[in-house]
Design an enzyme around this catalytic site. Structure first.
Site, mmCIF file in Angstrom:
data_model
loop_
_atom_site.group_PDB
_atom_site.id
_atom_site.type_symbol
_atom_site.label_atom_id
_atom_site.label_comp_id
_atom_site.label_asym_id
_atom_site.label_seq_id
_atom_site.Cartn_x
_atom_site.Cartn_y
_atom_site.Cartn_z
ATOM 1 N N GLU A 181 -47.558 -34.722 -0.525
ATOM 2 C CA GLU A 181 -47.253 -35.695 0.529
ATOM 3 C C GLU A 181 -48.440 -35.764 1.471
ATOM 4 O O GLU A 181 -48.974 -34.735 1.883
ATOM 5 C CB GLU A 181 -46.026 -35.286 1.372
ATOM 6 N N ASN B 199 -47.915 -30.499 1.353
ATOM 7 C CA ASN B 199 -47.611 -31.677 2.164
ATOM 8 C C ASN B 199 -48.388 -31.537 3.463
ATOM 9 O O ASN B 199 -48.169 -30.586 4.215
ATOM 10 C CB ASN B 199 -46.109 -31.747 2.483
ATOM 11 N N TYR C 227 -49.752 -33.476 7.014
ATOM 12 C CA TYR C 227 -49.734 -34.619 7.931
ATOM 13 C C TYR C 227 -50.673 -34.414 9.106
ATOM 14 O O TYR C 227 -51.415 -35.292 9.486
ATOM 15 C CB TYR C 227 -48.310 -34.852 8.461
ATOM 16 N N GLU D 211 -40.599 -28.162 1.193
ATOM 17 C CA GLU D 211 -40.783 -27.723 2.587
ATOM 18 C C GLU D 211 -39.693 -26.750 3.054
ATOM 19 O O GLU D 211 -38.878 -27.068 3.927
ATOM 20 C CB GLU D 211 -40.844 -28.943 3.529
ATOM 21 N N ARG E 65 -43.191 -39.254 -7.367
ATOM 22 C CA ARG E 65 -42.483 -38.034 -6.959
ATOM 23 C C ARG E 65 -41.189 -38.449 -6.247
ATOM 24 O O ARG E 65 -41.227 -39.182 -5.251
ATOM 25 C CB ARG E 65 -43.359 -37.195 -6.021
ATOM 26 N N HIS F 114 -34.573 -31.496 -1.833
ATOM 27 C CA HIS F 114 -35.228 -32.085 -0.655
ATOM 28 C C HIS F 114 -34.149 -32.261 0.418
ATOM 29 O O HIS F 114 -33.833 -33.362 0.837
ATOM 30 C CB HIS F 114 -35.897 -33.410 -1.036
HETATM 31 O O1 IFM Z 1 -40.108 -37.836 5.666
HETATM 32 C C1 IFM Z 1 -40.588 -36.529 5.613
HETATM 33 C C2 IFM Z 1 -40.329 -35.930 4.248
HETATM 34 O O2 IFM Z 1 -38.986 -35.944 3.927
HETATM 35 C C3 IFM Z 1 -40.799 -34.503 4.199
HETATM 36 N N1 IFM Z 1 -42.156 -34.363 4.673
HETATM 37 C C4 IFM Z 1 -42.510 -35.028 5.903
HETATM 38 C C5 IFM Z 1 -42.067 -36.479 5.882
HETATM 39 C C6 IFM Z 1 -42.459 -37.177 7.175
HETATM 40 O O3 IFM Z 1 -41.859 -36.554 8.257
#
Ligand code: IFM
Length: 457
Positions: A358, A296, A298, A166, A77, A121
């Site tokens: 992500e 995405n 985290y 995002e 990606r 992006h």
């Molecule tokens: O690096 C970023 C990415 O560009 C978008 N999602 C979160 C990642 C980590 O912060």
């Protein structure tokens, strides 16, 4: 290794984005982007870093594809830099810009790696920003011209497209909190930007389908599960509001429910609800059915009513156990959150197949005396997240693939080079790449999965 338990048609990949890895910011006719500009503003980026060189992927792309192949990736990606294709954001196409991605896509396919391309992006052409950027409806119109140019050229070979990455980050970090480009601090502007980003998505999906027959088209959202810091009514309410601002604000209109009224009311109370924002047909355009949803993930947000709203989101997560914080106190490692969010999507929305587009961790382990990067915490992070993703898949979430963020250490926006997310360590001076222990672990997991599900392939 949890890989083997995923189904035979699962897709294993890794992700990057243009501004974060390409470098070559002024080469071959590329125009400036808002990140080129933002990085030059004093105090915006840690150590005044920029993406001018970063991993220099623009010149190392062949070697980088060889790394992807060596790691057994099935899919890669990446994002396309709008100002490389249209230096002024609209108008004349820069053929050298298209050529770069043309070669990249051919190289990936020759290596047996499926390209998963993101159109936006965050690197908006500066020329469009000069005319108001995402706060103006005409930027969404310009995006369709850009989409058309890219998908006419690559649509025969790229069969997975993401429109916007995002949108919350782009709209709210960029226009309300001012910590991302273009650095505005105006809630009304952020609401406008969010709407135009969604419109750009909605208007582009049919174009992509026209130019790339048989392609799968989606959008990548950063969904942050929110949790009240205590069972108090006030904290519950604050968590619900944060969920509305960050998650429902995008999910609801994409799934045809328009904007959540509780949050619209909040914006009205703050006098941040823009006049004449929504025009006839907008919400239908935004709700165009997609073939997949990119998620995405985290970390979570632990929300307490008594502190200012902006402090309730990562990077602070101040109520989480500090031993679970990733590098830079950025976020806490909370794999259960991935299960929670996937099952919540399954329960609350008529979801299409989902790719985790992500997922990854910032841990800054460096090469040891033998030149090995022993990033055991990243392995533990990915492994535990895969386990929770698997649990979600087994409970009915249509999970189609998983992309580690990121393939390489790279430019982490306002944090510059202070956080490393890569499977592959990068020496930014020599451009040497060293696969970390996590890269080898991921490679072996994919090999085991392949041997189990596709023994003759
Ligand atoms: O690096 C970023 C990415 O560009 C978008 N999602 C979160 C990642 C980590 O912060």
């Amino acid at each position: 290794m949890p890989h083997i338990s995923f189904p035979a048609r699962f897709v294993w990949g890794a992700a990057t984005s243009a501004y974060q890895i390409e470098g070559a910011c002024n080469e071959d006719g590329k125009g400036p982007s808002i990140w080129d500009t933002f990085c030059r503003m004093p105090g915006k980026i840690d150590n005044s870093a920029t993406g001018e060189i970063t991993c220099d992927h623009y010149h190392h792309w062949q070697e980088d594809i060889a790394w992807m192949k060596a790691l057994n990736l099935q899919a890669y990606r990446f994002s396309i830099a709008w100002p490389r294709i249209l230096p002024q954001g609209r108008g004349d196409i820069n053929p050298s810009g298209l050529d770069f991605y043309d070669r990249l896509v051919d190289g990936l396919l020759e290596a047996g790696i499926q390209p998963y391309a993101t159109l936006y992006h965050w690197d908006l052409p500066q020329a469009l920003q000069d005319a108001g950027g995402w706060t103006e409806r005409c930027t969404a119109e310009a995006f369709t011209g850009y989409t058309d140019a890219v998908t006419r050229c690559l649509g025969d070979r790229v069969k997975h497209w993401m429109t916007i990455n995002e949108p919350w980050v782009s709209a709210f970090l960029g226009h309300e909190r001012g910590v991302h480009a273009p650095g505005w601090q105006d809630t009304g502007a952020a609401v406008r930007a969010a709407h135009h980003l969604l419109l750009a998505h909605g208007w582009s999906v049919p174009l992509i389908r026209r130019n790339s027959p048989g392609a799968q088209v989606g959008i990548a959202l950063d969904i942050v599960p929110t949790e009240p810091a205590s069972p108090s009514f006030a904290d519950e309410l604050a968590a619900r509001r944060e969920d509305g601002l960050h998650n429902r604000w995008f999910l609801d209109p994409l799934f045809g429910r328009s904007y959540p009224t509780d949050i619209v009311d909040d914006f009205c109370r703050q006098q941040a609800w823009p006049e004449a924002l929504i025009q006839p047909g907008d919400m239908q355009a935004i709700a165009v059915p997609v073939d997949f949803l990119g998620i995405n993930y985290y970390t979570r947000a632990i929300v307490r009513a008594s502190i200012p709203e902006s402090d309730n989101l990562p990077p602070t997560n101040q109520y989480a156990d500090p031993s679970e914080w990733m590098e830079g106190g950025w976020a806490d490692n909370y794999p259960q959150g991935l299960y929670n969010l996937l099952t919540r999507l399954r329960d609350d929305y008529p979801i299409p197949p989902i790719y985790i587009t992500e997922n990854g961790a910032s841990y800054n382990d460096a090469p040891d005396a033998q030149g090995c990067v022993n990033d055991t915490r990243r392995i533990a992070y990915i492994e535990s997240h895969l386990q929770h993703a698997l649990r979600a898949a087994q409970s009915g979430v249509p999970l189609a693939g998983y992309f580690v963020w990121s393939l390489f250490d790279n430019f982490e926006w306002a944090r510059g080079y202070t956080m490393r997310f890569g499977l592959v360590w990068v020496d930014y001076t020599t451009q040497q790449r060293i696969p970390k222990a996590s890269a080898l672990w991921y490679r072996d997991g994919i090999a085991a999965w392949r041997a189990h599900h596709h023994p003759v392939a």
